[in-house]
Scaffold this motif. Structure first.
Motif, mmCIF file in Angstrom:
data_model
loop_
_atom_site.group_PDB
_atom_site.id
_atom_site.type_symbol
_atom_site.label_atom_id
_atom_site.label_comp_id
_atom_site.label_asym_id
_atom_site.label_seq_id
_atom_site.Cartn_x
_atom_site.Cartn_y
_atom_site.Cartn_z
ATOM 1 N N ASP A 271 39.032 30.023 47.259
ATOM 2 C CA ASP A 271 38.473 30.089 48.608
ATOM 3 C C ASP A 271 39.098 29.072 49.549
ATOM 4 O O ASP A 271 38.794 29.058 50.744
ATOM 5 C CB ASP A 271 36.956 29.872 48.562
ATOM 6 N N GLY A 272 39.940 28.183 49.019
ATOM 7 C CA GLY A 272 40.630 27.229 49.869
ATOM 8 C C GLY A 272 41.787 27.865 50.615
ATOM 9 O O GLY A 272 42.105 29.050 50.436
ATOM 10 N N HIS A 273 42.444 27.066 51.450
ATOM 11 C CA HIS A 273 43.549 27.602 52.235
ATOM 12 C C HIS A 273 44.721 27.961 51.324
ATOM 13 O O HIS A 273 44.856 27.476 50.201
ATOM 14 C CB HIS A 273 43.989 26.601 53.310
ATOM 15 N N ASN B 9 56.704 30.864 36.586
ATOM 16 C CA ASN B 9 55.849 29.931 35.863
ATOM 17 C C ASN B 9 54.741 30.684 35.138
ATOM 18 O O ASN B 9 54.760 31.909 35.011
ATOM 19 C CB ASN B 9 55.286 28.892 36.831
ATOM 20 N N CYS B 10 53.747 29.922 34.667
ATOM 21 C CA CYS B 10 52.646 30.514 33.905
ATOM 22 C C CYS B 10 51.959 31.626 34.684
ATOM 23 O O CYS B 10 51.684 32.707 34.152
ATOM 24 C CB CYS B 10 51.645 29.428 33.522
ATOM 25 N N SER B 11 51.674 31.382 35.941
ATOM 26 C CA SER B 11 50.906 32.330 36.736
ATOM 27 C C SER B 11 51.684 33.609 37.012
ATOM 28 O O SER B 11 51.134 34.715 36.955
ATOM 29 C CB SER B 11 50.483 31.667 38.050
ATOM 30 N N TYR B 12 52.970 33.467 37.315
ATOM 31 C CA TYR B 12 53.782 34.648 37.608
ATOM 32 C C TYR B 12 53.896 35.549 36.383
ATOM 33 O O TYR B 12 53.760 36.769 36.462
ATOM 34 C CB TYR B 12 55.164 34.216 38.086
ATOM 35 N N THR C 104 46.577 28.874 42.338
ATOM 36 C CA THR C 104 45.427 29.299 43.145
ATOM 37 C C THR C 104 45.743 30.546 43.960
ATOM 38 O O THR C 104 44.874 31.403 44.155
ATOM 39 C CB THR C 104 44.982 28.176 44.097
ATOM 40 N N ASP C 105 46.974 30.671 44.423
ATOM 41 C CA ASP C 105 47.360 31.872 45.167
ATOM 42 C C ASP C 105 47.337 33.107 44.269
ATOM 43 O O ASP C 105 46.944 34.194 44.690
ATOM 44 C CB ASP C 105 48.750 31.697 45.781
ATOM 45 N N THR C 106 47.781 32.948 43.023
ATOM 46 C CA THR C 106 47.789 34.101 42.118
ATOM 47 C C THR C 106 46.366 34.496 41.728
ATOM 48 O O THR C 106 46.070 35.682 41.582
ATOM 49 C CB THR C 106 48.628 33.810 40.867
ATOM 50 N N VAL C 107 45.474 33.527 41.565
ATOM 51 C CA VAL C 107 44.069 33.852 41.298
ATOM 52 C C VAL C 107 43.496 34.646 42.466
ATOM 53 O O VAL C 107 42.777 35.641 42.281
ATOM 54 C CB VAL C 107 43.253 32.562 41.052
ATOM 55 N N ARG C 108 43.819 34.226 43.675
ATOM 56 C CA ARG C 108 43.346 34.930 44.871
ATOM 57 C C ARG C 108 43.890 36.367 44.894
ATOM 58 O O ARG C 108 43.154 37.313 45.228
ATOM 59 C CB ARG C 108 43.786 34.184 46.127
ATOM 60 N N ALA C 109 45.151 36.543 44.513
ATOM 61 C CA ALA C 109 45.747 37.883 44.495
ATOM 62 C C ALA C 109 45.058 38.773 43.469
ATOM 63 O O ALA C 109 44.830 39.968 43.721
ATOM 64 C CB ALA C 109 47.239 37.775 44.194
ATOM 65 N N GLN D 148 41.956 38.532 42.501
ATOM 66 C CA GLN D 148 40.640 38.877 43.052
ATOM 67 C C GLN D 148 40.764 39.931 44.149
ATOM 68 O O GLN D 148 39.992 40.894 44.184
ATOM 69 C CB GLN D 148 39.954 37.628 43.582
ATOM 70 N N GLN D 149 41.746 39.778 45.019
ATOM 71 C CA GLN D 149 41.928 40.746 46.100
ATOM 72 C C GLN D 149 42.347 42.119 45.582
ATOM 73 O O GLN D 149 42.113 43.122 46.255
ATOM 74 C CB GLN D 149 42.959 40.205 47.095
ATOM 75 N N ALA D 150 42.956 42.168 44.396
ATOM 76 C CA ALA D 150 43.326 43.450 43.793
ATOM 77 C C ALA D 150 42.138 44.151 43.156
ATOM 78 O O ALA D 150 42.285 45.255 42.612
ATOM 79 C CB ALA D 150 44.424 43.228 42.747
ATOM 80 N N GLY D 151 40.956 43.543 43.224
ATOM 81 C CA GLY D 151 39.754 44.162 42.694
ATOM 82 C C GLY D 151 39.617 44.063 41.190
ATOM 83 O O GLY D 151 38.896 44.866 40.581
ATOM 84 N N LEU D 152 40.251 43.067 40.581
ATOM 85 C CA LEU D 152 40.229 42.950 39.125
ATOM 86 C C LEU D 152 39.119 42.054 38.599
ATOM 87 O O LEU D 152 38.841 42.049 37.402
ATOM 88 C CB LEU D 152 41.575 42.406 38.626
ATOM 89 N N VAL D 153 38.478 41.264 39.464
ATOM 90 C CA VAL D 153 37.510 40.272 39.002
ATOM 91 C C VAL D 153 36.102 40.885 38.973
ATOM 92 O O VAL D 153 35.615 41.412 39.966
ATOM 93 C CB VAL D 153 37.525 39.019 39.898
ATOM 94 N N GLU D 154 35.468 40.774 37.818
ATOM 95 C CA GLU D 154 34.119 41.303 37.625
ATOM 96 C C GLU D 154 33.063 40.212 37.714
ATOM 97 O O GLU D 154 31.953 40.439 38.213
ATOM 98 C CB GLU D 154 34.065 41.989 36.257
ATOM 99 N N ARG D 155 33.384 39.009 37.206
ATOM 100 C CA ARG D 155 32.412 37.911 37.164
ATOM 101 C C ARG D 155 33.160 36.591 37.106
ATOM 102 O O ARG D 155 34.274 36.525 36.580
ATOM 103 C CB ARG D 155 31.528 38.066 35.929
ATOM 104 N N ILE D 156 32.551 35.524 37.658
ATOM 105 C CA ILE D 156 33.170 34.198 37.647
ATOM 106 C C ILE D 156 32.216 33.213 36.984
ATOM 107 O O ILE D 156 31.054 33.098 37.386
ATOM 108 C CB ILE D 156 33.509 33.720 39.074
#
Length: 609
Positions: free
Chosen positions: A390-392, A245-248, A274-279, A281-289
């Motif tokens: 941040d959700g489950h 899909n779009c996220s993948y 939401t899972d892909t957004v979390r991934a 962020q966990q990969a260290g790619l997010v600078e600001r929200i």
């Protein structure tokens, strides 16, 4: 006189070198290859035009060899030259093999496109889930490609949105759209459009909050990603709601931008946004929200400052702007008039979203803007909600133990996606439920096993009604379910499809009450008819409390054959951690086929993907 064209010959690297390059993770990313289920390779790209080799979709080495030879075609091919069609492949192979003798086509079309975009930095954009759109009920992700001055000159609206989505010809209805999206019935295409168009579509037409995650990709990494997007223009992929899909697809692009990060391998079965957004962020790619509230949230935020009488003024002025000059309205204190005028203007903008321009409404809006300029309201402050990531997590394993009448049982369950009304609350709105593919198996004493439940889908949208906005609440579901049978110890597995519509009301800051009229179609082996219809009701309370979420619900189904089935249930979930919950469920069922049945269960729920 003769004109001799320069001749170029492709180099012939050793077999070992070609094999190493063909199995390089970056080359595999450029071809969107994955390991086949039975070995070998297959590309996610479903368009033969993307490949230069006849078997390029399944043979990365053959595609690499064909690409290498194609890069040495005469420069006179112009914009059709493989270097112009495949700039990302060209750059990588030039660096890997030191191809300093390549022909020099002008590639004017590609260079003009690239210059227009001016890629410098990247933002991952997440429009929040929108239950009333089948394609967006899980949310959506896209990338914003910014120019260098986006922060200093606030030029985000001049940026470009990089989106992957299903390409739909014609006007498929929602059910057909959902079905074809599940089975890959639509082609998926990348598009690069002005960001202001996407912003209008998601935050205004669909009234969705937007989350913008600025990524720490360098300008070189952003450029590398965008040059690969050129290779994918008008290239078809199969599109599936839950995985391809779009996220993948966007995760694949980020792997192109920054070689070495591993994002897609985390999602072998599903890729919920939401899972892909979390991934990411966990990969260290997010600078600001950054957070952009929707028009609906802004309207409701302003309405929070108004009492019931003032909200009534909003509705009246929205219908007749001349009331602004009435003696009754002018008698109100100026600060209160300012809030009412601003709320009215926001209501008119909300109502006009997606509609053709109406001259009468445009006149009312202009009159209100003049009044607002004369008596401006204070700045509207919208508190930022919980971050979606941040959700489950999406997939849920369930392990329960309980009693049905005097019979003890253990219950084992798996839900592929992704949230119900009493699940862990953080990051999810109260009253929203999307359950897809849920299976529950029950083991009674004596090692008696049975399928207790199989939900194909179970979706509920319980949005509260107010003075300004009056949305309908609705639900739809279908699958297999155990219902009371003809004996007290017996439950019958039936297939069913049900739906309902009604209203939801805010009872407090963290509580809702709802009431829906329902309809049900059921195949029951104890009924004479193959399909038995029923009308009924579904009403209850939701309370987000210090421990977690609580629901109290009463249901009734009245079948055309005289069967009456009712139930009363209570569920309380304790949030042990973000991805771990403990739920106590109690239920009493009434049926004309048997005496009342009681059931109590304690269930551990583990969320992961």
């Amino acid at each position: 006189m003769s004109l001799a064209l320069p001749l170029y010959a492709a180099p012939q690297p050793s077999t070992e070198r070609l094999h190493a390059l063909a199995n390089d993770s970056y080359w595999l990313s450029l071809g969107h290859y994955e390991r086949g289920k039975l070995g070998g390779w297959r590309s996610y790209v479903d368009d033969p035009a993307f490949f230069l080799a006849a078997d390029g979709a399944s043979d990365p080495a053959a595609e690499l060899s064909a690409t290498l030879n194609a890069l040495y075609k005469p420069a006179e091919l112009g914009d059709q030259h493989p270097q112009c069609v495949y700039p990302a492949r060209t750059r990588w192979l030039r660096a890997q093999l030191q191809l300093n003798d390549l022909p020099q086509p002008t590639c004017s079309e590609y260079r003009g496109w690239f210059k227009e975009i001016q890629p410098h930095s990247t933002v991952l954009v997440f429009p929040a889930a929108y239950l009333n759109s089948p394609s967006s009920m899980f949310g959506h992700t896209l990338l914003r490609i910014d120019q260098a001055d986006v922060d200093t000159n606030s030029t985000a609206l001049l940026s470009y949105a990089l989106n992957f989505g299903a390409y739909i010809e014609g006007m498929d209805n929602s059910l057909l759209y959902a079905w074809k999206g599940l089975v890959g019935g639509y082609p998926g295409l990348f598009s690069l459009v002005p960001y202001r168009e996407k912003l209008a579509e998601y935050s205004r037409l669909e009234n969705r909050d937007l989350w913008e995650y600025r990524l720490n990709l360098s300008s070189a990494e952003t450029e590398r990603m965008v040059e690969h997007v050129w290779e994918l223009k008008q290239v078809r992929f199969d599109y599936y709601f839950f995985d391809e899909n779009c996220s993948y697809r966007l995760l694949e692009l980020l792997e192109i931008a920054r070689p070495g990060i591993e994002l897609t391998e985390q999602f072998p079965l599903t890729a919920i946004p939401t899972d892909t957004v979390r991934a990411v962020q966990q990969a260290g790619l997010v600078e600001r929200i950054d957070y952009r509230p929707s028009r609906e949230r802004e309207l409701l935020g302003r309405a929070d400052d108004l009492d019931s009488a003032e909200q009534d003024w909003v509705n009246r002025i929205a219908a007749d702007e001349q009331l602004l000059n009435s003696a009754e309205f002018q008698a109100l204190p100026a600060p209160r008039r300012a809030l009412i005028q601003d709320a009215t203007y926001r209501l008119l903008r909300y109502q006009a979203a997606g509609e053709a321009r109406d001259s009468a409404q445009a006149k009312r809006s202009f009159t209100l803007l003049q009044a607002i300029n004369r008596n401006p309201p204070p700045q509207l402050e919208i508190p930022r909600p919980d971050l979606p990531q941040d959700g489950h997590q999406s997939r849920t394993w369930q392990l329960g133990a309980g009693t049905h009448e005097d019979r003890a049982f253990a219950e084992y369950g798996l839900r592929m996606a992704y949230h119900d009304l009493t699940d862990n609350a953080e990051g999810f709105p109260l009253g929203a439920q999307i359950e897809i593919l849920q299976l529950k198996l029950r083991q009674y004493e004596g090692n008696h096993w049975q399928v207790q439940q199989l939900d194909l889908a179970n979706i509920r949208s319980l949005t509260p009604r107010g003075q300004l906005l009056k949305p309908w609440s609705w639900q739809v579901g279908g699958g297999l379910q155990r219902v009371p049978g003809e004996s007290d110890d017996d439950e019958t597995l039936v297939s069913h499809f049900n739906g309902g519509v009604g209203g939801t009301w805010q009872l407090g800051d963290d509580s809702l009450g709802f009431a829906l009229a329902t309809a049900r179609l059921e195949h029951h082996e104890d009924f004479a008819s193959f399909i038995s219809p029923a009308l009924g009701f579904d009403t209850g309370l939701l309370w987000r409390n210090p421990l977690g979420n609580l629901s109290l619900e009463a249901k009734g189904d009245y079948f055309h054959n005289g069967e009456v089935r009712r139930s009363l249930s209570l569920n309380q979930q304790w949030e042990l951690s973000t991805n771990l919950g403990l739920r106590l469920s109690a239920q009493r069922q009434f049926s004309q086929l048997s005496s009342p049945q009681n059931e109590v269960m304690l269930e551990l729920k583990w969320y992961h993907y």
